[in-house]
Design a protein around this motif. Structure first.
Motif, PDB file in Angstrom:
ATOM      1  N   PRO A 169       0.794  -1.235   0.000  1.00  0.00           N
ATOM      2  CA  PRO A 169       0.000   0.000   0.000  1.00  0.00           C
ATOM      3  C   PRO A 169       0.821   1.278   0.000  1.00  0.00           C
ATOM      4  N   GLU A 170       2.042   1.241   0.569  1.00  0.00           N
ATOM      5  CA  GLU A 170       2.854   2.448   0.674  1.00  0.00           C
ATOM      6  C   GLU A 170       3.810   2.630  -0.498  1.00  0.00           C
ATOM      7  N   TYR A 171       3.822   1.690  -1.420  1.00  0.00           N
ATOM      8  CA  TYR A 171       4.715   1.800  -2.574  1.00  0.00           C
ATOM      9  C   TYR A 171       4.220   2.888  -3.525  1.00  0.00           C
ATOM     10  N   ARG A 172       5.162   3.543  -4.180  1.00  0.00           N
ATOM     11  CA  ARG A 172       4.846   4.453  -5.271  1.00  0.00           C
ATOM     12  C   ARG A 172       4.659   3.651  -6.557  1.00  0.00           C
ATOM     13  N   VAL A 173       3.773   4.115  -7.413  1.00  0.00           N
ATOM     14  CA  VAL A 173       3.439   3.387  -8.638  1.00  0.00           C
ATOM     15  C   VAL A 173       4.004   4.135  -9.845  1.00  0.00           C
ATOM     16  N   LEU A 174       4.854   3.457 -10.589  1.00  0.00           N
ATOM     17  CA  LEU A 174       5.332   3.976 -11.864  1.00  0.00           C
ATOM     18  C   LEU A 174       4.557   3.243 -12.958  1.00  0.00           C
ATOM     19  N   ALA A 175       3.623   3.949 -13.589  1.00  0.00           N
ATOM     20  CA  ALA A 175       2.764   3.351 -14.612  1.00  0.00           C
ATOM     21  C   ALA A 175       2.957   4.106 -15.921  1.00  0.00           C
ATOM     22  N   PRO A 176       4.009   3.797 -16.677  1.00  0.00           N
ATOM     23  CA  PRO A 176       4.297   4.546 -17.906  1.00  0.00           C
ATOM     24  C   PRO A 176       3.253   4.281 -18.981  1.00  0.00           C
ATOM     25  N   PRO A 177       3.000   5.256 -19.834  1.00  0.00           N
ATOM     26  CA  PRO A 177       2.061   5.031 -20.940  1.00  0.00           C
ATOM     27  C   PRO A 177       2.674   4.120 -21.996  1.00  0.00           C
ATOM     28  N   ALA A 178       1.823   3.574 -22.839  1.00  0.00           N
ATOM     29  CA  ALA A 178       2.310   2.732 -23.932  1.00  0.00           C
ATOM     30  C   ALA A 178       3.282   3.517 -24.792  1.00  0.00           C
ATOM     31  N   GLY A 179       4.370   2.878 -25.163  1.00  0.00           N
ATOM     32  CA  GLY A 179       5.362   3.523 -26.018  1.00  0.00           C
ATOM     33  C   GLY A 179       6.455   4.250 -25.272  1.00  0.00           C
ATOM     34  N   ALA A 180       6.336   4.377 -23.944  1.00  0.00           N
ATOM     35  CA  ALA A 180       7.399   5.034 -23.177  1.00  0.00           C
ATOM     36  C   ALA A 180       8.664   4.185 -23.210  1.00  0.00           C
ATOM     37  N   ARG A 181       9.828   4.844 -23.206  1.00  0.00           N
ATOM     38  CA  ARG A 181      11.103   4.138 -23.289  1.00  0.00           C
ATOM     39  C   ARG A 181      11.454   3.562 -21.906  1.00  0.00           C
ATOM     40  N   LEU A 182      11.062   2.316 -21.709  1.00  0.00           N
ATOM     41  CA  LEU A 182      11.236   1.710 -20.391  1.00  0.00           C
ATOM     42  C   LEU A 182      12.697   1.484 -20.028  1.00  0.00           C
ATOM     43  N   ARG A 183      13.571   1.481 -21.017  1.00  0.00           N
ATOM     44  CA  ARG A 183      14.978   1.281 -20.660  1.00  0.00           C
ATOM     45  C   ARG A 183      15.526   2.463 -19.877  1.00  0.00           C
ATOM     46  N   CYS A 184      14.768   3.584 -19.862  1.00  0.00           N
ATOM     47  CA  CYS A 184      15.150   4.718 -19.018  1.00  0.00           C
ATOM     48  C   CYS A 184      14.608   4.592 -17.605  1.00  0.00           C
ATOM     49  N   ALA A 185      13.683   3.642 -17.377  1.00  0.00           N
ATOM     50  CA  ALA A 185      12.971   3.587 -16.104  1.00  0.00           C
ATOM     51  C   ALA A 185      13.847   3.179 -14.920  1.00  0.00           C
ATOM     52  N   PRO A 186      14.718   2.149 -15.018  1.00  0.00           N
ATOM     53  CA  PRO A 186      15.513   1.777 -13.840  1.00  0.00           C
ATOM     54  C   PRO A 186      16.357   2.928 -13.301  1.00  0.00           C
ATOM     55  N   GLU A 187      16.951   3.690 -14.191  1.00  0.00           N
ATOM     56  CA  GLU A 187      17.752   4.832 -13.752  1.00  0.00           C
ATOM     57  C   GLU A 187      16.882   5.844 -13.015  1.00  0.00           C
ATOM     58  N   ALA A 188      15.655   6.068 -13.532  1.00  0.00           N
ATOM     59  CA  ALA A 188      14.748   7.020 -12.878  1.00  0.00           C
ATOM     60  C   ALA A 188      14.342   6.516 -11.501  1.00  0.00           C
ATOM     61  N   VAL A 189      14.076   5.221 -11.387  1.00  0.00           N
ATOM     62  CA  VAL A 189      13.703   4.658 -10.086  1.00  0.00           C
ATOM     63  C   VAL A 189      14.859   4.767  -9.108  1.00  0.00           C
ATOM     64  N   GLU A 190      16.063   4.487  -9.589  1.00  0.00           N
ATOM     65  CA  GLU A 190      17.235   4.541  -8.710  1.00  0.00           C
ATOM     66  C   GLU A 190      17.466   5.959  -8.189  1.00  0.00           C
ATOM     67  N   ALA A 191      17.112   6.955  -8.997  1.00  0.00           N
ATOM     68  CA  ALA A 191      17.368   8.342  -8.609  1.00  0.00           C
ATOM     69  C   ALA A 191      16.186   9.023  -7.928  1.00  0.00           C
ATOM     70  N   CYS A 192      15.048   8.308  -7.770  1.00  0.00           N
ATOM     71  CA  CYS A 192      13.824   8.983  -7.367  1.00  0.00           C
ATOM     72  C   CYS A 192      13.766   9.335  -5.889  1.00  0.00           C
ATOM     73  N   GLY A 193      14.559   8.667  -5.050  1.00  0.00           N
ATOM     74  CA  GLY A 193      14.544   8.971  -3.631  1.00  0.00           C
ATOM     75  C   GLY A 193      13.584   8.133  -2.818  1.00  0.00           C
ATOM     76  N   TYR A 194      12.827   7.247  -3.469  1.00  0.00           N
ATOM     77  CA  TYR A 194      11.888   6.389  -2.745  1.00  0.00           C
ATOM     78  C   TYR A 194      12.494   5.039  -2.372  1.00  0.00           C
ATOM     79  N   GLY A 195      13.781   4.865  -2.664  1.00  0.00           N
ATOM     80  CA  GLY A 195      14.414   3.579  -2.370  1.00  0.00           C
ATOM     81  C   GLY A 195      13.787   2.489  -3.212  1.00  0.00           C
ATOM     82  N   PRO A 196      13.715   1.264  -2.696  1.00  0.00           N
ATOM     83  CA  PRO A 196      13.112   0.175  -3.467  1.00  0.00           C
ATOM     84  C   PRO A 196      11.584   0.186  -3.407  1.00  0.00           C
ATOM     85  N   CYS A 197      10.973   1.160  -2.723  1.00  0.00           N
ATOM     86  CA  CYS A 197       9.515   1.153  -2.520  1.00  0.00           C
ATOM     87  C   CYS A 197       8.771   1.722  -3.718  1.00  0.00           C
TER      88      CYS A 197
END
Length: 497
Positions: free
Chosen positions: A105-133
């Motif tokens: 319930p406390e996790y943040r949700v990353l729900a990219p739209p269709a066609g988004a470049r998901l290979r950029c997503a891990p870097e964004a998650v790592e830098a987001c400040g929410y840790g693994p949540c």
């Protein structure tokens, strides 16, 4: 033989450089907390409005709930990939949403739209400040596959960060995209198989199947609910699933099919058919009004044209996009005057896609990913001419997966000399699938020593179905004992495709 699609493991030729972070990943403050997120935003189908105008009925527990929660919990602990598979309107998204909301319930949700470049997503998650949540949410996974989408490399990055990926996928695309064998899961030797877009990604998933029809236990739990929509669905669902009935799928399907008549809405039905057939042809929507108008003309003419006394174009769009039963429309409007078919209609339609529709889909393919998707659909349907046309320019440009795919098409159409040359080029570019298929082709031509060398090489590098084909070759050359020993060995690890 095996066929693969566009670069399921990442950039094919190492030419893609770093890209700016797309907007879905650049502003983590916009990622909602799971407990605050809405099921409709997650992609759940609407039901007709209930008391007080509520758009979703209460959730009725499904038989897979405990298993699904366990899978989500494990994925959060280890960084796994959970995929819920079922028919359109089976309740996949709602079940997955309820499981994630309950477990994380406390996790943040990353729900990219269709066609988004998901290979950029891990870097964004790592830098987001929410840790693994953070949980990555991919409703309709088929819209997120391809070189810039969810790939094995991206999954590995999420696992390293212990970020769970939860996705849903309709059964038909899952079977089409995942039915092949692009890197070694065995299968009959010599069989030509098509591995759909992202087949290696699908093999990495922890799959939970959700049936369209509800079990006795699920129906009993639904009976304990006092929501009028669920009570009505229990009374009238018949051969349909409860969620399917509440999402108005059967009603909208009948509305569409009954419109093909004089005095009905034949042009509106043809516009819907155009969107449905383009989707089935591999051209992922949404579609412009201009494209639907272009494609529907011939569909309408084939159904009778002027004899049906079709309505005007504006009236047809108004009919097709009218919300019915407070649920949805046959053509669903998307931002920017774009349109998509109600996905239930796509799953329900089983007539052959006309080849001219496939040609139109290919003509409007905007990038390599779409060309591969159109080729996949065409190949599965036996429309080898379209598959060849889709792959030829990419093969000429040296894309090893296009070379490989085109070689399979050449083999299926009896042009073995071209197939051998294309396999050879893909093999020289490191495609182990091509190594195996070239070995099969040479073995069939009686070039035993060359074939054996290729199959042994692929087997040594972990391609499972290489062993099956090598065993066949060994038996043909009187080495049955060696073949039996080979097949008794445990399979090697699966290498990159």
């Amino acid at each position: 033989m095996t066929i693969t699609t566009a670069n399921a493991g990442g950039a094919d030729d190492g030419t893609r450089g770093p890209l700016p972070r797309p907007r879905p990943f650049s502003d983590p403050e916009r990622w909602p907390r799971m407990s605050d997120w809405d099921a409709l935003a997650a992609g759940a189908h609407r039901a007709r409005p209930g008391e007080g105008g509520t758009k979703l009925p209460p959730y009725v527990s499904r038989d897979v709930d405990a298993e699904l929660r366990d899978r989500v919990r494990e994925a959060a602990d280890l960084g796994g990939f959970v995929l819920v598979v079922g028919d359109s309107t089976a309740g996949k998204t709602r079940a997955a949403y309820e499981a994630v909301r309950d477990v994380l319930p406390e996790y943040r949700v990353l729900a990219p739209p269709a066609g988004a470049r998901l290979r950029c997503a891990p870097e964004a998650v790592e830098a987001c400040g929410y840790g693994p949540c953070v949980v990555v949410w991919l409703d309709d996974l088929e819209r997120h596959l391809g070189p810039d989408g969810l790939t094995p490399d991206v999954l590995d990055d999420f696992a390293r960060l212990r970020v769970p990926v939860v996705a849903t996928m309709r059964l038909k695309p899952y079977e089409a995209f995942g039915s092949g064998d692009d890197a070694g899961t065995g299968g009959d030797s010599g069989e030509q198989r098509w591995a759909g877009v992202g087949s290696r990604v699908l093999r990495a998933a922890d799959v939970v199947d959700l049936d369209r029809l509800w079990s006795a236990g699920e129906l009993s739990r639904a009976g304990d609910c006092d929501d009028s929509r669920i009570t009505e669905a229990l009374t009238h669902h018949g051969t349909y699933g409860i969620a399917e009935y509440m999402a108005a799928g059967p009603v909208l399907l009948r509305t569409w099919r009954h419109a093909w008549r004089a005095g009905g809405h034949p042009r509106g039905a043809a516009l819907v058919a155009a969107a449905v057939d383009l989707t089935r042809a591999g051209l992922c929507g949404p579609y412009s009004r201009e494209l639907l108008v272009e494609v529907h003309q011939r569909r309408l003419a084939d159904a009778g044209g002027p004899v049906l006394r079709p309505e005007g174009v504006d009236e047809a769009f108004a009919w097709a996009s009218r919300v019915r039963h407070g649920v949805t429309s046959l053509l669903v409007p998307v931002a920017g005057e774009l349109w998509a078919p109600f996905d239930y209609l796509v799953d329900a339609e089983d007539s052959p896609v006309p080849e001219w529709v496939r040609e139109a889909a290919l003509a409007h393919a905007c990038d390599d990913d779409v060309r591969f998707a159109v080729a996949t659909s065409a190949y599965e349907a036996g429309a080898f001419g379209v598959a060849e046309k889709a792959m030829r320019p990419l093969a000429d440009a040296g894309n090893r997966n296009a070379l490989f795919n085109l070689a399979v098409v050449m083999g299926r159409t009896g042009r073995t000399g071209e197939a051998e040359a294309l396999y050879g080029q893909a093999h020289s570019r490191g495609s182990l699938n091509a190594t195996v298929n070239l070995g099969i082709l040479l073995a069939e031509a009686g070039r035993t020593e060359e074939a054996e060398a290729l199959l042994r090489s692929a087997h040594a590098q972990g391609v499972g179905h290489a062993a099956d084909n090598l065993a066949v070759l060994l038996r043909r050359t009187g080495r049955a004992e060696e073949a039996a020993t080979l097949q008794a060995q445990p399979p090697a690890g699966t290498p990159p495709g």
